[in-house]
Write an enzyme that holds these catalytic residues in place. Structure first.
Site, PDB file in Angstrom:
ATOM      1  NE  ARG A   1       0.153   2.632   4.349  1.00  0.00           N
ATOM      2  CZ  ARG A   1      -0.501   2.084   5.302  1.00  0.00           C
ATOM      3  NH1 ARG A   1      -1.730   2.444   5.536  1.00  0.00           N
ATOM      4  NH2 ARG A   1      -0.064   1.284   6.485  1.00  0.00           N
TER       5      ARG A   1
ATOM      6  CE1 TYR B   1      -0.300  -2.387  14.222  1.00  0.00           C
ATOM      7  CE2 TYR B   1       1.535  -1.135  14.227  1.00  0.00           C
ATOM      8  CZ  TYR B   1       0.322  -1.253  13.803  1.00  0.00           C
ATOM      9  OH  TYR B   1      -0.523  -0.278  13.057  1.00  0.00           O
TER      10      TYR B   1
ATOM     11  CG  ASP C   1       3.559  -3.364   6.887  1.00  0.00           C
ATOM     12  OD1 ASP C   1       2.565  -2.869   6.638  1.00  0.00           O
ATOM     13  OD2 ASP C   1       3.766  -3.767   8.085  1.00  0.00           O
TER      14      ASP C   1
ATOM     15  NE  ARG D   1      -6.461  -0.453   0.731  1.00  0.00           N
ATOM     16  CZ  ARG D   1      -6.469  -1.136   1.859  1.00  0.00           C
ATOM     17  NH1 ARG D   1      -6.395  -2.205   2.124  1.00  0.00           N
ATOM     18  NH2 ARG D   1      -6.525  -0.426   3.105  1.00  0.00           N
TER      19      ARG D   1
ATOM     20  NE  ARG E   1      -2.899  -6.214  -1.055  1.00  0.00           N
ATOM     21  CZ  ARG E   1      -3.627  -7.101  -0.710  1.00  0.00           C
ATOM     22  NH1 ARG E   1      -4.014  -8.128  -1.368  1.00  0.00           N
ATOM     23  NH2 ARG E   1      -4.023  -6.942   0.726  1.00  0.00           N
TER      24      ARG E   1
HETATM   25  O1  CP3 Z   1       3.259   4.199   0.010  1.00  0.00           O
HETATM   26  C1  CP3 Z   1       4.050   3.991   1.283  1.00  0.00           C
HETATM   27  O2  CP3 Z   1       3.724   4.754   2.273  1.00  0.00           O
HETATM   28  C2  CP3 Z   1       4.911   2.932   1.248  1.00  0.00           C
HETATM   29  C3  CP3 Z   1       4.398   1.795   1.933  1.00  0.00           C
HETATM   30  C4  CP3 Z   1       4.221   1.402   3.223  1.00  0.00           C
HETATM   31  C5  CP3 Z   1       3.303   0.621   3.567  1.00  0.00           C
HETATM   32  N1  CP3 Z   1       3.004   0.232   5.121  1.00  0.00           N
HETATM   33  C6  CP3 Z   1       2.315  -0.234   2.817  1.00  0.00           C
HETATM   34  C7  CP3 Z   1       1.145  -0.883   3.110  1.00  0.00           C
HETATM   35  C8  CP3 Z   1       4.475   2.116   4.450  1.00  0.00           C
HETATM   36  C9  CP3 Z   1       5.458   3.180   4.553  1.00  0.00           C
HETATM   37  C10 CP3 Z   1       3.882   1.376   5.403  1.00  0.00           C
HETATM   38  C11 CP3 Z   1       4.178   1.619   7.039  1.00  0.00           C
HETATM   39  C12 CP3 Z   1       3.226   1.044   8.011  1.00  0.00           C
HETATM   40  N2  CP3 Z   1       2.591   0.050   7.854  1.00  0.00           N
HETATM   41  C13 CP3 Z   1       2.975   2.041   8.987  1.00  0.00           C
HETATM   42  C14 CP3 Z   1       3.591   3.229   9.424  1.00  0.00           C
HETATM   43  C15 CP3 Z   1       2.839   4.120   8.584  1.00  0.00           C
HETATM   44  C16 CP3 Z   1       1.422   4.802   9.287  1.00  0.00           C
HETATM   45  O3  CP3 Z   1       0.463   4.408   8.363  1.00  0.00           O
HETATM   46  O4  CP3 Z   1       1.543   5.297  10.247  1.00  0.00           O
HETATM   47  C17 CP3 Z   1       1.958   1.019   9.778  1.00  0.00           C
HETATM   48  C18 CP3 Z   1       1.334   1.532  11.120  1.00  0.00           C
HETATM   49  C19 CP3 Z   1       1.865  -0.059   9.174  1.00  0.00           C
HETATM   50  C20 CP3 Z   1       1.118  -1.366   9.509  1.00  0.00           C
HETATM   51  C21 CP3 Z   1      -0.155  -1.490   8.529  1.00  0.00           C
HETATM   52  N3  CP3 Z   1       0.176  -2.119   7.375  1.00  0.00           N
HETATM   53  C22 CP3 Z   1      -1.253  -0.948   8.327  1.00  0.00           C
HETATM   54  C23 CP3 Z   1      -1.973  -0.385   9.691  1.00  0.00           C
HETATM   55  C24 CP3 Z   1      -1.771  -1.718   7.509  1.00  0.00           C
HETATM   56  C25 CP3 Z   1      -3.239  -1.110   7.147  1.00  0.00           C
HETATM   57  C26 CP3 Z   1      -4.244  -1.875   6.916  1.00  0.00           C
HETATM   58  C27 CP3 Z   1      -5.238  -2.089   5.768  1.00  0.00           C
HETATM   59  O5  CP3 Z   1      -5.362  -2.781   4.942  1.00  0.00           O
HETATM   60  O6  CP3 Z   1      -5.721  -0.696   5.534  1.00  0.00           O
HETATM   61  C28 CP3 Z   1      -0.824  -2.210   6.862  1.00  0.00           C
HETATM   62  C29 CP3 Z   1      -1.139  -2.669   5.429  1.00  0.00           C
HETATM   63  C30 CP3 Z   1      -0.557  -1.717   4.368  1.00  0.00           C
HETATM   64  N4  CP3 Z   1       0.844  -1.569   4.310  1.00  0.00           N
HETATM   65  C31 CP3 Z   1      -1.075  -1.469   3.148  1.00  0.00           C
HETATM   66  C32 CP3 Z   1       0.019  -0.924   2.613  1.00  0.00           C
HETATM   67  C33 CP3 Z   1      -0.160  -0.200   1.227  1.00  0.00           C
HETATM   68  C34 CP3 Z   1      -2.512  -1.776   2.903  1.00  0.00           C
HETATM   69  C35 CP3 Z   1      -2.845  -2.044   1.461  1.00  0.00           C
HETATM   70  C36 CP3 Z   1      -2.772  -3.370   0.962  1.00  0.00           C
HETATM   71  O7  CP3 Z   1      -3.112  -4.572   2.017  1.00  0.00           O
HETATM   72  O8  CP3 Z   1      -2.580  -3.657   0.014  1.00  0.00           O
END
Ligand code: CP3
Length: 343
Positions: A22, A148, A71, A26, A35
């Site tokens: 991550r 999911y 994602d 953010r 964003r």
């Molecule tokens: O920097 C990185 O790691 C690269 C980008 C990345 C994202 N998602 C972008 C993202 C990666 C590798 C993921 C993988 C991902 N997505 C996982 C596996 C990693 C982990 O955390 O275990 C999972 C479970 C997801 C599903 C998912 N997508 C979740 C749980 C969330 C969070 C919701 C939130 O708003 O906090 C997301 C949204 C997401 N994916 C964001 C980002 C940067 C959140 C920020 C946004 O909405 O801009």
């Protein structure tokens, strides 16, 4: 070979490679600015913008790797599933997958047609990334994706997922099999386009017993690593204490360790013939720098200078993490050296 690739291959390095799950997100003001005008999926659909967001943390943090910005649901959206990514909640499906008929909605992935923007982003990032910085691609592992799809959203207990697994093992097997084939095709296309390492995210698999992992998950994750051949790979999960050896058996050049076990014990559990990645608690970074420093040194001391350690957190960065702590942590990892006589 750059530092991260050397560590994947258990070769000695000049400095411990470090990157953060991550890191593109953010925590960075420049990401928040992008964003504000684009939602997450809109960013991933615009290769130039997506490449920019992938590169932001390399410039700002000085990490040794970029991770493709996407994602875990990206390939599933690519084959036509309706998924929303909701802020602070994660992926949400209006029609979850729970029956044999639902599973048939998961057709095979054809990366060049279904996710062309991902392939293009990888090409653009590789053009701009210096050779000493690795590019990591990724996919969700079958269990974590299935959770999911079956729950329809994030879950704490995974009741619906486990109910399907126990009551309809054939449907479960077909679901996992299709997800494994999708992940394998997706990762192979990423490697062909220029990613140098792939990480398989099985973030929620730690909710299973070792027996259930071996029966209901391991064969499908193994199939993905087999399909990757020699491409370096990282196999990541959280809360995986008891299933670490089973995950290592499924595959991965590098095994991810979360923060719950001390790094040396986790590594012993995985076996020293394998590299490891981890394992600072991301929440430590919410505290004051002196605490971060103590905890990070402890991780590095436990790695003991042994070849094959990639420094990372046990899970993703919290969005509220002070940037200064992250930048200082990268410097600490790069400047760390063991006292004489150790390591
Ligand atoms: O920097 C990185 O790691 C690269 C980008 C990345 C994202 N998602 C972008 C993202 C990666 C590798 C993921 C993988 C991902 N997505 C996982 C596996 C990693 C982990 O955390 O275990 C999972 C479970 C997801 C599903 C998912 N997508 C979740 C749980 C969330 C969070 C919701 C939130 O708003 O906090 C997301 C949204 C997401 N994916 C964001 C980002 C940067 C959140 C920020 C946004 O909405 O801009």
């Amino acid at each position: 070979m750059n530092r991260l690739l050397r560590a994947c291959a258990l070769q000695p390095v000049d400095r411990t490679p470090v990157w953060f799950m991550r890191q593109a997100g953010r925590v960075l003001p420049e990401y928040r600015a992008v964003r504000q005008k684009n939602d997450l999926l809109a960013i991933t659909h615009q290769p130039e913008l997506c490449a920019e967001v992938t590169l932001q943390p390399v410039r700002r943090l000085g990490v040794d790797a970029a991770i493709l910005f996407a994602d875990i649901m990206t390939p599933l959206i690519g084959i036509g599933l309706e998924v929303d990514i909701i802020e602070h909640a994660g992926p949400v499906l209006s029609s979850p997958i729970r029956t044999a008929e639902d599973v048939r909605r998961l057709r095979a992935l054809e990366p060049e047609q279904d996710v062309p923007f991902v392939i293009e982003t990888i090409r653009l990032v590789r053009q701009q990334l210096p050779p000493e910085i690795a590019l990591i691609g990724f996919a969700g592992a079958p269990f974590t994706l299935a959770s999911y799809l079956v729950e329809g959203k994030s879950s704490r207990t995974f009741d619906k997922t486990k109910r399907l697994m126990y009551t309809e093992p054939d449907v479960w097997g077909e679901l996992m099999s299709r997800l494994a084939d999708i992940a394998a095709a997706y990762l192979r296309a990423q490697v062909a386009a220029g990613v140098q390492v792939v990480q398989l995210f099985d973030s929620w698999v730690g909710c299973l017993s070792s027996d259930d992992y071996c029966r209901y998950v391991q064969p499908y994750s193994r199939r993905i690593f087999e399909a990757l051949g020699d491409a370096p790979s990282i196999h990541f999960g959280t809360d995986t204490g008891w299933i670490l050896p089973d995950m290592a058996q499924a595959g991965g050049s590098v095994i991810g360790l979360d923060w719950r076990a001390p790094l040396d014990q986790g590594w012993a559990c995985v076996g020293h013939d394998r590299a490891v990645q981890g394992n600072l608690d991301p929440a430590v970074l919410l505290g004051p720098w002196p605490e971060v420093e103590v905890a990070a040194r402890r991780v590095l001391e436990r790695a003991g200078g042994r070849p094959g350690h990639i420094f990372n957190l046990g899970h993703g960065l919290h969005p509220e993490t002070p940037l200064d702590n992250i930048v200082r942590l990268v410097e600490l990892v790069h400047n760390f050296s063991l006292p004489p006589g150790e390591g």
